[in-house]
Design a protein around this motif. Structure first.
Motif, PDB file in Angstrom:
ATOM      1  N   LYS A 191       8.688 -14.163  28.488  1.00 47.17           N
ATOM      2  CA  LYS A 191       7.460 -13.535  27.991  1.00 47.17           C
ATOM      3  C   LYS A 191       7.567 -13.136  26.519  1.00 47.17           C
ATOM      4  N   GLY A 194       5.896 -15.953  24.808  1.00 48.28           N
ATOM      5  CA  GLY A 194       4.499 -16.276  25.100  1.00 48.28           C
ATOM      6  C   GLY A 194       4.189 -16.716  26.505  1.00 48.28           C
ATOM      7  N   ALA A 195       5.172 -16.782  27.413  1.00 48.35           N
ATOM      8  CA  ALA A 195       4.883 -17.144  28.799  1.00 48.35           C
ATOM      9  C   ALA A 195       4.043 -16.058  29.461  1.00 48.35           C
ATOM     10  N   THR A 196       3.171 -16.459  30.383  1.00 51.02           N
ATOM     11  CA  THR A 196       2.287 -15.493  31.041  1.00 51.02           C
ATOM     12  C   THR A 196       2.657 -15.273  32.501  1.00 51.02           C
ATOM     13  N   GLY A 197       3.086 -16.330  33.207  1.00 54.55           N
ATOM     14  CA  GLY A 197       3.398 -16.187  34.622  1.00 54.55           C
ATOM     15  C   GLY A 197       2.190 -15.873  35.469  1.00 54.55           C
ATOM     16  N   ASP A 198       0.979 -16.310  35.012  1.00 53.40           N
ATOM     17  CA  ASP A 198      -0.248 -15.987  35.745  1.00 53.40           C
ATOM     18  C   ASP A 198      -0.642 -17.059  36.748  1.00 53.40           C
ATOM     19  N   THR A 201      -1.888 -20.596  33.375  1.00 54.72           N
ATOM     20  CA  THR A 201      -1.534 -21.038  32.025  1.00 54.72           C
ATOM     21  C   THR A 201      -0.312 -21.950  32.050  1.00 54.72           C
ATOM     22  N   ASP A 203       3.032 -22.726  30.925  1.00 55.87           N
ATOM     23  CA  ASP A 203       4.113 -21.960  30.306  1.00 55.87           C
ATOM     24  C   ASP A 203       5.296 -22.830  29.888  1.00 55.87           C
ATOM     25  N   ALA A 206       6.622 -22.250  26.232  1.00 56.16           N
ATOM     26  CA  ALA A 206       7.188 -20.911  26.063  1.00 56.16           C
ATOM     27  C   ALA A 206       8.601 -20.842  26.641  1.00 56.16           C
ATOM     28  N   GLY A 222       6.460 -13.644  38.690  1.00 55.07           N
ATOM     29  CA  GLY A 222       5.229 -14.340  38.318  1.00 55.07           C
ATOM     30  C   GLY A 222       5.327 -15.796  38.718  1.00 55.07           C
ATOM     31  N   TYR A 224       5.018 -19.407  37.056  1.00 55.44           N
ATOM     32  CA  TYR A 224       5.061 -20.038  35.743  1.00 55.44           C
ATOM     33  C   TYR A 224       4.803 -21.538  35.907  1.00 55.44           C
TER      34      TYR A 224
END
Length: 365
Positions: A191, A194-198, A201, A203, A206, A222, A224
């Motif tokens: 993260k 810039g990774a989100t783990g949502d 997105t 990733d 990142a 999360g 990824y």
């Protein structure tokens, strides 16, 4: 190389800003072979997911990506040659024009490469005669900032007062004072890059950036999503927060995690989807003494592949798998193979590893 390559006065580097649609990009400089072209996304070298065309052509060629790079990604195409000479002319032997032209072309390309690297360096103005060009001694500059004295010479300056709080002390008896940068280096998270783990997105880049910058990378809880392989090179450690840390492929046509050398660790996470969950093979060096621990692989055609690959000097030996669960594989749970002229994998150790079909058919082993 079907023609004699000439070396025009073209910088061996070009950059593009991806728009999310274009898949083909031009490199305007010649390369001798496809391996001479280094491709980077936001500074991270890409190993797969593209085809290079027209190596050996004076006017350059093109790179076509399997999927269009994401909008805003900076694509770098650069010719990088090993600065070496591996050929020699034999006394009294043939001395062809083609041979000497090839040598001069390679020499010119090497000079262009060095010149391009120097063009981005900090330097004194040509009108200035510097009195000092060396940094302060290591012991003098350690833990300090770089500044310049009244004569413009480099000096080491105290960090205090330059930025925010610079010291950290953990709670508890016996804790010592550490600098904040040193403390932050303890745990580099995807993260931070810039990774989100949502779970939505992409990733991939990142995670690649984090591994390019640091050997030990943490992946918090999360999902990824990745669209290309995540590569662990020599000594890399990629660790999660448990089963709820999921690295998930967005398609079933690529390997999710590649371990391509030795002494890497993948632990405490889940790898989901993809053609292969984890593939171990000696692409960069001997694929030895790697560790997979507390890892779950779910929904791949094959959970783990140990591949002797193409070079007997880069074998797939002495890797350890501990507490690994492979669920719902379509073909194989763990597959030991040799895809090229390499040596068959051996002496790998499996402890408490389980392949569980969950009621689905497995066509292989």
């Amino acid at each position: 190389m079907t023609e004699h390559v000439k070396m025009p006065a073209v910088a061996p580097l070009v950059r593009y800003l991806a728009n999310g649609h274009d898949q083909t990009f031009t490199y305007p400089f010649p390369i001798f072979a496809t391996e001479d072209l280094v491709i980077k996304f936001d500074g991270v070298t890409q190993k797969t997911g593209f085809d290079i065309h027209y190596a050996g052509r004076t006017n350059g060629g093109t790179v076509t990506f399997d999927n269009a790079p994401l909008t805003g990604v900076i694509i770098t195409l650069q010719r990088v040659l090993p600065l070496e000479r591996m050929t020699d002319f034999i006394e009294g032997g043939d001395f062809s024009a083609r041979a000497i032209n090839n040598e001069l072309d390679y020499l010119t390309a090497s000079i262009q490469q060095v010149s391009n690297a120097q063009s981005s360096m900090l330097r004194f103005n040509e009108s200035e005669t510097p009195s000092l060009t060396s940094l302060p001694e290591k012991a003098e500059r350690s833990g300090k900032a770089l500044g310049f004295d009244s004569d413009g010479n480099p000096v080491a300056l105290p960090i205090e007062g330059i930025g925010p709080e610079t010291e950290f002390t953990a709670s508890g008896s016996g804790a010592i004072i550490r600098s904040v940068p040193d403390k932050l280096d303890d745990a580099i998270s995807v993260k931070d890059f810039g990774a989100t783990g949502d779970g939505i997105t992409d990733d991939t880049l990142a995670i690649q950036k984090a591994l390019a910058a640091h050997a030990n990378v943490y992946v918090p809880t999360g999902i990824y999503v990745v669209t290309a392989p995540i590569t662990l090179s020599e000594g890399h450690v990629l660790s999660g927060a448990g089963a709820n840390t999921v690295i998930k492929a967005n398609a079933d046509d690529f390997t999710v995690i590649e371990i391509v050398a030795g002494n890497a660790v993948l632990k405490t996470l889940t790898v989901s989807s993809g053609e292969t969950g984890v593939r171990l093979y000696g692409r960069e060096g001997p694929c030895v003494a790697n560790l997979l621990e507390d890892v779950t692989l779910h929904g791949q055609e094959t959970g783990i592949i140990l591949d002797g690959y193409t070079d007997i000097e880069k074998p797939c030996y002495w890797n350890r798998f501990r507490n690994v669960l492979i669920t719902s594989p379509g073909v194989n749970g763990i597959h030991v193979t040799t895809s090229g002229a390499g040596d068959r994998p051996s002496a790998n150790i499996f402890e408490t590893c389980r392949v569980y079909s969950q009621g689905s058919d497995i066509s292989g082993s």
